[in-house]
Write a protein that holds these residues in place. Structure first.
Motif, mmCIF file in Angstrom:
data_model
loop_
_atom_site.group_PDB
_atom_site.id
_atom_site.type_symbol
_atom_site.label_atom_id
_atom_site.label_comp_id
_atom_site.label_asym_id
_atom_site.label_seq_id
_atom_site.Cartn_x
_atom_site.Cartn_y
_atom_site.Cartn_z
ATOM 1 N N ARG A 85 35.065 31.621 24.131
ATOM 2 C CA ARG A 85 36.307 31.951 24.838
ATOM 3 C C ARG A 85 36.520 30.995 25.996
ATOM 4 O O ARG A 85 35.590 30.374 26.485
ATOM 5 C CB ARG A 85 36.256 33.385 25.365
ATOM 6 C CG ARG A 85 36.154 34.410 24.270
ATOM 7 C CD ARG A 85 36.284 35.783 24.832
ATOM 8 N NE ARG A 85 36.040 36.786 23.815
ATOM 9 C CZ ARG A 85 35.936 38.059 24.088
ATOM 10 N NH1 ARG A 85 36.018 38.484 25.320
ATOM 11 N NH2 ARG A 85 35.728 38.915 23.112
ATOM 12 N N ARG A 86 37.777 30.925 26.432
ATOM 13 C CA ARG A 86 38.115 30.027 27.537
ATOM 14 C C ARG A 86 38.295 30.759 28.856
ATOM 15 O O ARG A 86 38.279 30.155 29.911
ATOM 16 C CB ARG A 86 39.402 29.270 27.227
ATOM 17 C CG ARG A 86 39.241 28.273 26.135
ATOM 18 C CD ARG A 86 40.568 27.637 25.808
ATOM 19 N NE ARG A 86 40.384 26.602 24.819
ATOM 20 C CZ ARG A 86 40.690 25.333 25.028
ATOM 21 N NH1 ARG A 86 41.214 24.958 26.156
ATOM 22 N NH2 ARG A 86 40.482 24.448 24.095
ATOM 23 N N ARG A 87 38.511 32.072 28.793
ATOM 24 C CA ARG A 87 38.761 32.852 29.998
ATOM 25 C C ARG A 87 37.682 33.887 30.204
ATOM 26 O O ARG A 87 37.121 34.421 29.247
ATOM 27 C CB ARG A 87 40.111 33.563 29.906
ATOM 28 C CG ARG A 87 41.257 32.611 29.923
ATOM 29 C CD ARG A 87 42.562 33.349 30.020
ATOM 30 N NE ARG A 87 43.642 32.369 30.029
ATOM 31 C CZ ARG A 87 44.813 32.562 29.488
ATOM 32 N NH1 ARG A 87 45.072 33.693 28.877
ATOM 33 N NH2 ARG A 87 45.735 31.623 29.548
ATOM 34 N N ILE A 88 37.442 34.198 31.478
ATOM 35 C CA ILE A 88 36.480 35.241 31.821
ATOM 36 C C ILE A 88 37.237 36.558 31.892
ATOM 37 O O ILE A 88 38.154 36.710 32.694
ATOM 38 C CB ILE A 88 35.802 34.935 33.172
ATOM 39 C CG1 ILE A 88 35.002 33.643 33.077
ATOM 40 C CG2 ILE A 88 34.913 36.091 33.592
ATOM 41 C CD1 ILE A 88 34.431 33.184 34.389
ATOM 42 N N THR A 89 36.861 37.492 31.047
ATOM 43 C CA THR A 89 37.494 38.809 31.020
ATOM 44 C C THR A 89 36.554 39.829 31.662
ATOM 45 O O THR A 89 35.359 39.564 31.829
ATOM 46 C CB THR A 89 37.791 39.225 29.567
ATOM 47 O OG1 THR A 89 36.545 39.286 28.863
ATOM 48 C CG2 THR A 89 38.726 38.234 28.881
ATOM 49 N N PRO A 90 37.066 41.016 32.001
ATOM 50 C CA PRO A 90 36.190 42.055 32.551
ATOM 51 C C PRO A 90 35.031 42.408 31.613
ATOM 52 O O PRO A 90 33.925 42.708 32.071
ATOM 53 C CB PRO A 90 37.126 43.244 32.741
ATOM 54 C CG PRO A 90 38.465 42.639 32.927
ATOM 55 C CD PRO A 90 38.465 41.418 32.064
ATOM 56 N N GLU A 91 35.290 42.374 30.324
ATOM 57 C CA GLU A 91 34.213 42.665 29.360
ATOM 58 C C GLU A 91 33.087 41.649 29.475
ATOM 59 O O GLU A 91 31.904 42.016 29.412
ATOM 60 C CB GLU A 91 34.752 42.651 27.924
ATOM 61 C CG GLU A 91 35.674 43.802 27.596
ATOM 62 C CD GLU A 91 37.119 43.570 27.993
ATOM 63 O OE1 GLU A 91 37.905 44.519 27.901
ATOM 64 O OE2 GLU A 91 37.464 42.451 28.422
ATOM 65 N N LEU A 92 33.447 40.379 29.652
ATOM 66 C CA LEU A 92 32.427 39.340 29.779
ATOM 67 C C LEU A 92 31.642 39.478 31.084
ATOM 68 O O LEU A 92 30.436 39.243 31.121
ATOM 69 C CB LEU A 92 33.070 37.953 29.692
ATOM 70 C CG LEU A 92 33.623 37.574 28.328
ATOM 71 C CD1 LEU A 92 34.407 36.277 28.415
ATOM 72 C CD2 LEU A 92 32.504 37.447 27.324
ATOM 73 N N VAL A 93 32.326 39.864 32.157
ATOM 74 C CA VAL A 93 31.637 40.102 33.432
ATOM 75 C C VAL A 93 30.646 41.247 33.268
ATOM 76 O O VAL A 93 29.497 41.173 33.718
ATOM 77 C CB VAL A 93 32.646 40.407 34.561
ATOM 78 C CG1 VAL A 93 31.932 40.831 35.825
ATOM 79 C CG2 VAL A 93 33.523 39.198 34.833
#
Length: 125
Positions: free
Chosen positions: A90-98
């Motif tokens: 992915r290219r963006r940091i989402t809340p799920e990734l955090v």
């Protein structure tokens, strides 16, 4: 006259140097955030500490230290989330990734144990 022109140029250069650098003149006051080389505002942290009434007395170094700790933790979480995003393509940091980044790290998992990040329920195994 060519001599006068070069004299004027030298004078202008000297004036610019005096304005620019800290050669003897008074320098502008620097904020505590700038002196500590932080991104998080030391004054803001101090205001929050004082308004919360944690203690009657507050050391001058306390908000600096706390701002540095918060900045370090933020940088660490974002770095781990960035690695998670890269690994999952992915290219963006989402809340799920955090959330994944925090829960996959042993130290941060203990620190943020019961924390819910933006309504993302952690998957416990």
């Amino acid at each position: 006259m060519p001599g006068n022109r070069s004299r004027r140029r030298r004078r202008r250069r000297r004036r610019r140097r005096r304005r620019r650098g800290s050669s003897g003149g008074q320098s502008r006051p620097r904020s505590r955030t700038a002196r500590a080389e932080l991104s998080f505002s030391v004054s803001h942290v101090e205001r929050l500490l004082r308004e919360s009434h944690y203690t009657r007395r507050l050391s001058p170094s306390t908000p600096v230290f706390l701002a540095a700790v918060v900045q370090y933790l933020t940088a660490k979480v974002l770095e781990l989330a960035s690695n998670e995003a890269h690994n999952s393509g992915r290219r963006r940091i989402t809340p799920e990734l955090v959330d994944m980044a925090v829960h996959n790290n042993a130290l941060l998992s203990g620190f943020f144990g019961a924390t819910t990040i933006s309504q993302v329920a952690p998957t416990r195994e």
